[in-house]
Write an enzyme that holds these catalytic residues in place. Structure first.
Site, PDB file in Angstrom:
ATOM      1  N   CYS A   1      44.863  42.367  39.478  1.00  0.00           N
ATOM      2  CA  CYS A   1      45.963  42.527  40.111  1.00  0.00           C
ATOM      3  C   CYS A   1      46.950  43.432  39.553  1.00  0.00           C
ATOM      4  O   CYS A   1      47.093  44.372  40.253  1.00  0.00           O
ATOM      5  CB  CYS A   1      46.796  41.146  40.241  1.00  0.00           C
ATOM      6  SG  CYS A   1      45.869  39.887  41.221  1.00  0.00           S
TER       7      CYS A   1
HETATM    8  N1  LIG Z   1      42.345  36.674  41.030  1.00  0.00           N
HETATM    9  C1  LIG Z   1      43.685  36.651  41.122  1.00  0.00           C
HETATM   10  O1  LIG Z   1      44.428  36.268  40.044  1.00  0.00           O
HETATM   11  C2  LIG Z   1      44.444  37.091  42.161  1.00  0.00           C
HETATM   12  C3  LIG Z   1      45.869  36.487  42.391  1.00  0.00           C
HETATM   13  C4  LIG Z   1      46.720  36.743  43.306  1.00  0.00           C
HETATM   14  C5  LIG Z   1      45.981  37.592  44.411  1.00  0.00           C
HETATM   15  N2  LIG Z   1      44.676  37.846  44.415  1.00  0.00           N
HETATM   16  C6  LIG Z   1      44.421  38.749  45.506  1.00  0.00           C
HETATM   17  O2  LIG Z   1      43.525  37.785  46.193  1.00  0.00           O
HETATM   18  C7  LIG Z   1      42.310  38.511  46.819  1.00  0.00           C
HETATM   19  C8  LIG Z   1      40.915  38.123  46.379  1.00  0.00           C
HETATM   20  O3  LIG Z   1      40.782  38.132  45.028  1.00  0.00           O
HETATM   21  P1  LIG Z   1      39.876  37.243  44.276  1.00  0.00           P
HETATM   22  O4  LIG Z   1      40.253  37.460  42.726  1.00  0.00           O
HETATM   23  O5  LIG Z   1      39.821  35.759  44.807  1.00  0.00           O
HETATM   24  O6  LIG Z   1      38.475  37.957  44.554  1.00  0.00           O
HETATM   25  P2  LIG Z   1      37.022  37.239  44.255  1.00  0.00           P
HETATM   26  O7  LIG Z   1      36.357  38.495  43.855  1.00  0.00           O
HETATM   27  O8  LIG Z   1      36.940  36.430  42.994  1.00  0.00           O
HETATM   28  O9  LIG Z   1      36.565  36.504  45.398  1.00  0.00           O
HETATM   29  C9  LIG Z   1      36.181  37.336  46.577  1.00  0.00           C
HETATM   30  C10 LIG Z   1      35.207  36.659  47.231  1.00  0.00           C
HETATM   31  O10 LIG Z   1      35.203  37.115  48.606  1.00  0.00           O
HETATM   32  C11 LIG Z   1      33.840  37.408  49.005  1.00  0.00           C
HETATM   33  N3  LIG Z   1      33.639  38.181  50.098  1.00  0.00           N
HETATM   34  C12 LIG Z   1      33.821  39.612  49.852  1.00  0.00           C
HETATM   35  N4  LIG Z   1      33.771  40.223  51.245  1.00  0.00           N
HETATM   36  C13 LIG Z   1      33.438  39.135  52.074  1.00  0.00           C
HETATM   37  C14 LIG Z   1      33.520  38.998  53.639  1.00  0.00           C
HETATM   38  N5  LIG Z   1      33.635  39.938  54.464  1.00  0.00           N
HETATM   39  N6  LIG Z   1      33.307  37.763  54.166  1.00  0.00           N
HETATM   40  C15 LIG Z   1      33.349  36.550  53.437  1.00  0.00           C
HETATM   41  N7  LIG Z   1      33.604  36.581  52.097  1.00  0.00           N
HETATM   42  C16 LIG Z   1      33.606  37.785  51.580  1.00  0.00           C
HETATM   43  C17 LIG Z   1      33.132  37.689  47.825  1.00  0.00           C
HETATM   44  O11 LIG Z   1      31.771  37.445  47.929  1.00  0.00           O
HETATM   45  C18 LIG Z   1      33.818  36.817  46.614  1.00  0.00           C
HETATM   46  O12 LIG Z   1      33.224  35.416  46.508  1.00  0.00           O
HETATM   47  C19 LIG Z   1      42.726  40.102  46.475  1.00  0.00           C
HETATM   48  O13 LIG Z   1      43.316  40.881  47.420  1.00  0.00           O
HETATM   49  C20 LIG Z   1      43.441  39.822  45.123  1.00  0.00           C
HETATM   50  O14 LIG Z   1      44.151  40.983  44.851  1.00  0.00           O
HETATM   51  C21 LIG Z   1      43.792  37.494  43.026  1.00  0.00           C
END
Ligand SMILES: NC(=O)c1ccc[n+]([C@@H]2O[C@H](COP(=O)([O-])OP(=O)(O)OC[C@H]3O[C@@H](n4cnc5c(N)ncnc54)[C@H](O)[C@@H]3O)[C@@H](O)[C@H]2O)c1
Length: 428
Positions: free
Chosen positions: A274
């Site tokens: 992030c």
């Molecule tokens: N990790 C954090 O601390 C955090 C905090 C707040 C916001 N975010 C935001 O949340 C979003 C997700 O982050 P995350 O850390 O959960 O990512 P992540 O990589 O842990 O998880 C994302 C998941 O989405 C899946 N995916 C990818 N493309 C896909 C599709 N087309 N259809 C279905 N599934 C699909 C992936 O296989 C993966 O399992 C990002 O935009 C991030 O910036 C993350």
């Protein structure tokens, strides 16, 4: 009764099937929280391994324990699938897919586009679509809305579209999905009303804002605020180093002021999915509007230089003992991007290891949360952290201050310590 009123009434009775697209750090905790609130939840992910693991009750996300997952799986309230055609089933769909940067640090919204295409294929009257991924202001209206309206369904009448940024802080023992207030902005007023009603049973406090752009920008302000303030204290660390003053003592003393000061800590640089990434989304958007976001750019510059600053401190410290970096054994403690988590995405430890190896150091690492990782085709494995390993290193570098590390032991046995986190106990 309108479609919106019907969805709101059903949300109150938990008579709604939720779909969560993307079951990672954000999607899985949200899915479990919604299931705990009494909703039926169907998770979607493109990775078969993730889906199979979750259906078998194995969580790959630290903030969700196997026991918590198994409870909702056994209760029949959560299951996962890779079959995107089943997106026709849920009444509400939250999209939690990654939003990384391209090689040139431009937003890579390809995952959002792919998820939107999947949702569009089966979009039906009565569905609410909520984007959770962090992204630039305008994404919901410019990417999701035209795609979803190309189905001939009308937003605010037939289907509902909102943006609600996820604020999860992995490893935070106090604030999780439920007790962190959640901001929601809709394309229309009904879109916002529906999204708030859908999340209400699972989240303690909802914060409606007037537009999707506002909600998108709220998230970017929060993370830019952190990036800029961390940049400031990192610069202060460089200033203090030049002045021969202890930066942590300065910060602790400043933090005794009961108003007008908020404590941020310097360190080896920014990490995670992030803080190092999100401000670039805003900077990119503003470049398109002929505005240069100076604070964001400067903070990015200072924060990215911190690994180099700390590698120089290692070189100086070794030099003080008559040793060169080339050939020196450097033990890096902690490679996760922050304390007590297992995530190494964008971790400054990776830059530090690369820089040290580039100067000829023999680098090993120990991290109780990261037993191994691969970087540029090279596999690294954590060494056991004991007095012999610590004593054998020419320099021990504390990069991530995991709470389980035995700092008194490290201080007793290390020949030399460079502590980027002020983790070592003070000498008596
Ligand atoms: N990790 C954090 O601390 C955090 C905090 C707040 C916001 N975010 C935001 O949340 C979003 C997700 O982050 P995350 O850390 O959960 O990512 P992540 O990589 O842990 O998880 C994302 C998941 O989405 C899946 N995916 C990818 N493309 C896909 C599709 N087309 N259809 C279905 N599934 C699909 C992936 O296989 C993966 O399992 C990002 O935009 C991030 O910036 C993350």
């Amino acid at each position: 009764m309108t479609i919106a009123q019907d969805l709101i009434a059903r949300a109150e009775k938990r008579d709604v099937l939720f779909g969560i697209v993307g079951l990672g750090y954000v999607g899985l905790p949200l899915a479990v929280e919604l299931a705990n609130a009494g909703f039926q939840v169907l998770g979607f992910d493109v990775q078969e391994k993730v889906v199979d693991g979750l259906n078998a009750g194995h969580s790959h996300v630290k903030d969700v324990s196997d026991a918590q997952l198994q409870a909702v799986v056994k209760a029949g309230r959560f299951s996962a699938t890779t079959d995107m055609l089943r997106l026709a089933e849920p009444d509400a769909v939250s999209i939690c897919v990654p939003t990384p940067l391209s090689k040139f640090k431009d937003p890579d919204v390809s995952y959002i586009v792919a998820a939107t295409e999947a949702v569009k294929r089966t979009l039906r009257r009565g569905q609410a679509i909520i984007l959770e991924s962090t992204t630039y202001p305008g994404t919901t209206r410019e990417i999701l809305l035209p795609a979803l309206e190309s189905t001939d369904l009308t937003v605010g009448q037939d289907f509902f579209l909102a943006f609600s940024p996820e604020r999860v802080d992995p490893g935070n023992p106090k604030y999780g999905t439920r007790n962190t207030p959640k901001v929601v902005g809709g394309i229309t007023e009904d879109c916002a009303r529906v999204a708030v009603a859908l999340y209400q049973p699972a989240i303690d406090a909802l914060v409606p804002v007037s537009t999707t752009e506002t909600a998108e920008l709220v998230k970017l302000l929060e993370n830019t605020f952190r990036s800029v303030n961390i940049g400031l204290v990192n610069e202060m660390a460089i200033v203090c180093d030049k002045l021969g003053v202890d930066v942590w003592e300065v910060i602790e003393a400043a933090a005794t002021k009961p108003f007008g000061f908020m404590k941020f800590l310097p360190g080896p640089g920014l990490g995670g999915h992030c803080i190092p990434i999100d401000p670039h989304y805003l900077a990119w958007k503003m470049r398109g509007l002929n505005y240069k976001t100076r604070f964001i750019d400067l903070a990015g510059e200072v924060n990215t230089e911190m690994p180099l600053f700390w590698v120089r401190k290692v070189a100086e410290a070794l030099n003080g003992q008559g040793k060169a970096v080339r050939g020196a054994g450097v033990l890096v403690l902690g490679v996760a991007y922050k304390r007590d988590i297992d995530d190494i995405r964008e971790s400054p430890a990776l830059d530090i290891i690369r820089l040290l190896e580039g100067q000829g150091a023999r680098v090993s690492y120990a991290d109780p949360h990261v037993p191994k990782f691969s970087e540029n085709g090279h596999e690294f494995r954590s060494v056991a952290l004991d007095s012999a390993t610590v004593a054998a290193a020419d320099c021990v570098m504390i990069v991530t201050d995991h709470s389980s590390l035995d700092y008194p032991m490290i201080r007793r046995h290390a020949k030399l310590v460079v502590d980027t986190r002020n983790a070592l106990p003070k000498e008596d």
